[in-house]
Design a protein around this motif. Sequence first.
Motif, PDB file in Angstrom:
ATOM      1  N   HIS A   1     -15.679  10.352  -8.311  1.00 15.34           N
ATOM      2  CA  HIS A   1     -16.762   9.623  -9.168  1.00 15.34           C
ATOM      3  C   HIS A   1     -18.094  10.128  -8.653  1.00 15.34           C
ATOM      4  O   HIS A   1     -18.267  10.830  -7.727  1.00 15.34           O
ATOM      5  CB  HIS A   1     -16.663   8.005  -8.809  1.00 15.34           C
ATOM      6  CG  HIS A   1     -15.504   7.724  -9.005  1.00 15.34           C
ATOM      7  ND1 HIS A   1     -15.125   7.015 -10.271  1.00 15.34           N
ATOM      8  CD2 HIS A   1     -14.478   7.033  -8.179  1.00 15.34           C
ATOM      9  CE1 HIS A   1     -13.737   6.512 -10.182  1.00 15.34           C
ATOM     10  NE2 HIS A   1     -13.453   6.551  -9.035  1.00 15.34           N
TER      11      HIS A   1
ATOM     12  N   ASP B   1     -17.079   9.755 -14.376  1.00 15.83           N
ATOM     13  CA  ASP B   1     -15.528  10.205 -13.713  1.00 15.83           C
ATOM     14  C   ASP B   1     -15.765  11.675 -14.003  1.00 15.83           C
ATOM     15  O   ASP B   1     -16.093  12.337 -15.021  1.00 15.83           O
ATOM     16  CB  ASP B   1     -14.612   9.494 -14.463  1.00 15.83           C
ATOM     17  CG  ASP B   1     -14.566   8.210 -14.209  1.00 15.83           C
ATOM     18  OD1 ASP B   1     -14.900   7.950 -13.156  1.00 15.83           O
ATOM     19  OD2 ASP B   1     -13.973   7.574 -15.120  1.00 15.83           O
TER      20      ASP B   1
ATOM     21  N   ASP C   1     -30.448   8.002 -23.260  1.00 14.69           N
ATOM     22  CA  ASP C   1     -30.027   8.274 -22.042  1.00 14.69           C
ATOM     23  C   ASP C   1     -28.748   9.069 -21.991  1.00 14.69           C
ATOM     24  O   ASP C   1     -28.737   9.945 -21.079  1.00 14.69           O
ATOM     25  CB  ASP C   1     -29.787   6.827 -21.170  1.00 14.69           C
ATOM     26  CG  ASP C   1     -31.079   6.036 -21.305  1.00 14.69           C
ATOM     27  OD1 ASP C   1     -32.113   6.606 -21.418  1.00 14.69           O
ATOM     28  OD2 ASP C   1     -31.002   4.710 -20.865  1.00 14.69           O
ATOM     29  N   THR C   2     -27.628   8.657 -22.712  1.00 14.24           N
ATOM     30  CA  THR C   2     -26.637   9.422 -22.646  1.00 14.24           C
ATOM     31  C   THR C   2     -26.713  10.998 -23.188  1.00 14.24           C
ATOM     32  O   THR C   2     -26.301  11.859 -22.668  1.00 14.24           O
ATOM     33  CB  THR C   2     -25.442   8.698 -23.724  1.00 14.24           C
ATOM     34  OG1 THR C   2     -25.275   7.625 -23.022  1.00 14.24           O
ATOM     35  CG2 THR C   2     -24.310   9.584 -23.896  1.00 14.24           C
TER      36      THR C   2
ATOM     37  N   GLY D   1     -22.437   9.919  -9.066  1.00 16.32           N
ATOM     38  CA  GLY D   1     -23.673   8.928  -9.519  1.00 16.32           C
ATOM     39  C   GLY D   1     -24.862  10.296  -9.530  1.00 16.32           C
ATOM     40  O   GLY D   1     -24.870  10.860  -8.684  1.00 16.32           O
TER      41      GLY D   1
ATOM     42  N   ILE E   1     -19.070  10.356 -19.127  1.00 18.96           N
ATOM     43  CA  ILE E   1     -20.275   9.385 -18.613  1.00 18.96           C
ATOM     44  C   ILE E   1     -19.672   7.897 -18.895  1.00 18.96           C
ATOM     45  O   ILE E   1     -19.184   7.273 -19.932  1.00 18.96           O
ATOM     46  CB  ILE E   1     -21.394   9.467 -19.631  1.00 18.96           C
ATOM     47  CG1 ILE E   1     -21.825  11.066 -19.203  1.00 18.96           C
ATOM     48  CG2 ILE E   1     -22.369   8.531 -19.254  1.00 18.96           C
ATOM     49  CD1 ILE E   1     -23.023  11.485 -20.303  1.00 18.96           C
ATOM     50  N   ARG E   2     -19.613   7.014 -17.930  1.00 14.20           N
ATOM     51  CA  ARG E   2     -19.227   5.734 -17.754  1.00 14.20           C
ATOM     52  C   ARG E   2     -20.399   4.733 -17.946  1.00 14.20           C
ATOM     53  O   ARG E   2     -20.315   3.496 -18.684  1.00 14.20           O
ATOM     54  CB  ARG E   2     -18.396   5.304 -16.494  1.00 14.20           C
ATOM     55  CG  ARG E   2     -17.486   6.011 -16.307  1.00 14.20           C
ATOM     56  CD  ARG E   2     -16.314   5.660 -17.299  1.00 14.20           C
ATOM     57  NE  ARG E   2     -14.979   6.638 -16.999  1.00 14.20           N
ATOM     58  CZ  ARG E   2     -14.481   6.821 -18.110  1.00 14.20           C
ATOM     59  NH1 ARG E   2     -14.537   6.346 -19.463  1.00 14.20           N
ATOM     60  NH2 ARG E   2     -13.245   7.690 -18.098  1.00 14.20           N
ATOM     61  N   GLU E   3     -21.642   4.895 -17.504  1.00 12.89           N
ATOM     62  CA  GLU E   3     -22.496   3.993 -17.111  1.00 12.89           C
ATOM     63  C   GLU E   3     -23.980   4.926 -17.417  1.00 12.89           C
ATOM     64  O   GLU E   3     -23.954   5.841 -16.647  1.00 12.89           O
ATOM     65  CB  GLU E   3     -22.816   2.974 -16.302  1.00 12.89           C
ATOM     66  CG  GLU E   3     -21.341   1.938 -16.131  1.00 12.89           C
ATOM     67  CD  GLU E   3     -21.445   1.088 -17.261  1.00 12.89           C
ATOM     68  OE1 GLU E   3     -22.617   0.853 -17.857  1.00 12.89           O
ATOM     69  OE2 GLU E   3     -20.238   0.461 -17.789  1.00 12.89           O
ATOM     70  N   THR E   4     -25.250   4.493 -18.202  1.00 10.09           N
ATOM     71  CA  THR E   4     -26.202   4.852 -17.783  1.00 10.09           C
ATOM     72  C   THR E   4     -27.015   3.696 -17.440  1.00 10.09           C
ATOM     73  O   THR E   4     -26.990   2.677 -18.177  1.00 10.09           O
ATOM     74  CB  THR E   4     -26.704   5.664 -19.136  1.00 10.09           C
ATOM     75  OG1 THR E   4     -26.922   4.648 -20.091  1.00 10.09           O
ATOM     76  CG2 THR E   4     -25.713   6.636 -19.105  1.00 10.09           C
ATOM     77  N   ARG E   5     -28.387   3.935 -17.065  1.00 10.51           N
ATOM     78  CA  ARG E   5     -29.574   2.944 -16.922  1.00 10.51           C
ATOM     79  C   ARG E   5     -30.890   3.844 -16.826  1.00 10.51           C
ATOM     80  O   ARG E   5     -30.855   4.896 -16.155  1.00 10.51           O
ATOM     81  CB  ARG E   5     -29.336   2.444 -15.649  1.00 10.51           C
ATOM     82  CG  ARG E   5     -28.116   1.496 -15.353  1.00 10.51           C
ATOM     83  CD  ARG E   5     -28.195   0.203 -16.152  1.00 10.51           C
ATOM     84  NE  ARG E   5     -27.059  -0.672 -15.908  1.00 10.51           N
ATOM     85  CZ  ARG E   5     -25.749  -0.488 -16.220  1.00 10.51           C
ATOM     86  NH1 ARG E   5     -25.484   0.305 -17.165  1.00 10.51           N
ATOM     87  NH2 ARG E   5     -24.885  -1.453 -16.138  1.00 10.51           N
TER      88      ARG E   5
ATOM     89  N   GLY F   1     -26.878   8.275 -14.121  1.00  7.58           N
ATOM     90  CA  GLY F   1     -25.693   8.265 -14.574  1.00  7.58           C
ATOM     91  C   GLY F   1     -24.702   7.731 -13.665  1.00  7.58           C
ATOM     92  O   GLY F   1     -24.733   8.155 -12.544  1.00  7.58           O
ATOM     93  N   TYR F   2     -23.411   7.376 -14.236  1.00  3.48           N
ATOM     94  CA  TYR F   2     -22.178   7.327 -13.239  1.00  3.48           C
ATOM     95  C   TYR F   2     -21.325   7.560 -14.057  1.00  3.48           C
ATOM     96  O   TYR F   2     -20.993   7.350 -15.219  1.00  3.48           O
ATOM     97  CB  TYR F   2     -22.038   5.632 -13.077  1.00  3.48           C
ATOM     98  CG  TYR F   2     -20.885   5.410 -12.206  1.00  3.48           C
ATOM     99  CD1 TYR F   2     -20.826   5.697 -10.966  1.00  3.48           C
ATOM    100  CD2 TYR F   2     -19.662   5.025 -12.879  1.00  3.48           C
ATOM    101  CE1 TYR F   2     -19.697   5.613 -10.092  1.00  3.48           C
ATOM    102  CE2 TYR F   2     -18.569   4.708 -11.920  1.00  3.48           C
ATOM    103  CZ  TYR F   2     -18.419   5.100 -10.543  1.00  3.48           C
ATOM    104  OH  TYR F   2     -17.533   4.704  -9.925  1.00  3.48           O
TER     105      TYR F   2
END
Length: 119
Positions: free
Chosen positions: A96, A82, A3-4, A98, A66-70, A79-80
């Motif tokens: 931020h 900064d 995902d990243t 999304g 990249i802080r978070e992925t789902r 993706g979330y």
Amino acid sequence: MSDTQILRTVLDRWKAAVDAHEPERVASCFTEDAIFQGLHPYTVGRAGVAAYYASQPLGLTAGYDIRETRRLADDLVLGYLDVRFGFTDRPALRVHLGVIVRRVEDDWLIAHYQVSKLD
């Protein structure tokens, strides 16, 4: 591909186009029906994305972490991030972001983009 890695592939193209001040190339990173919310009123579709980035000052640059992925589905990744937008005449703007990227044929494109500025 992880995902990243999927997000980096799309966002590196987006960043390169933003840094080069090529609004049509930025828009090509988005789906035809993308929902786009920068720091101005939202728009839908590539034409609105191109117009938004055409209105940005020359010298604007983008950097991201990249802080978070789902993985939302086989063909959707959230993706979330900064993001730092750099300017030639003022301090960087930190926001931020999304995004939802969607697989379209053999490519991944941004289908949803929403900026939040938290002070």
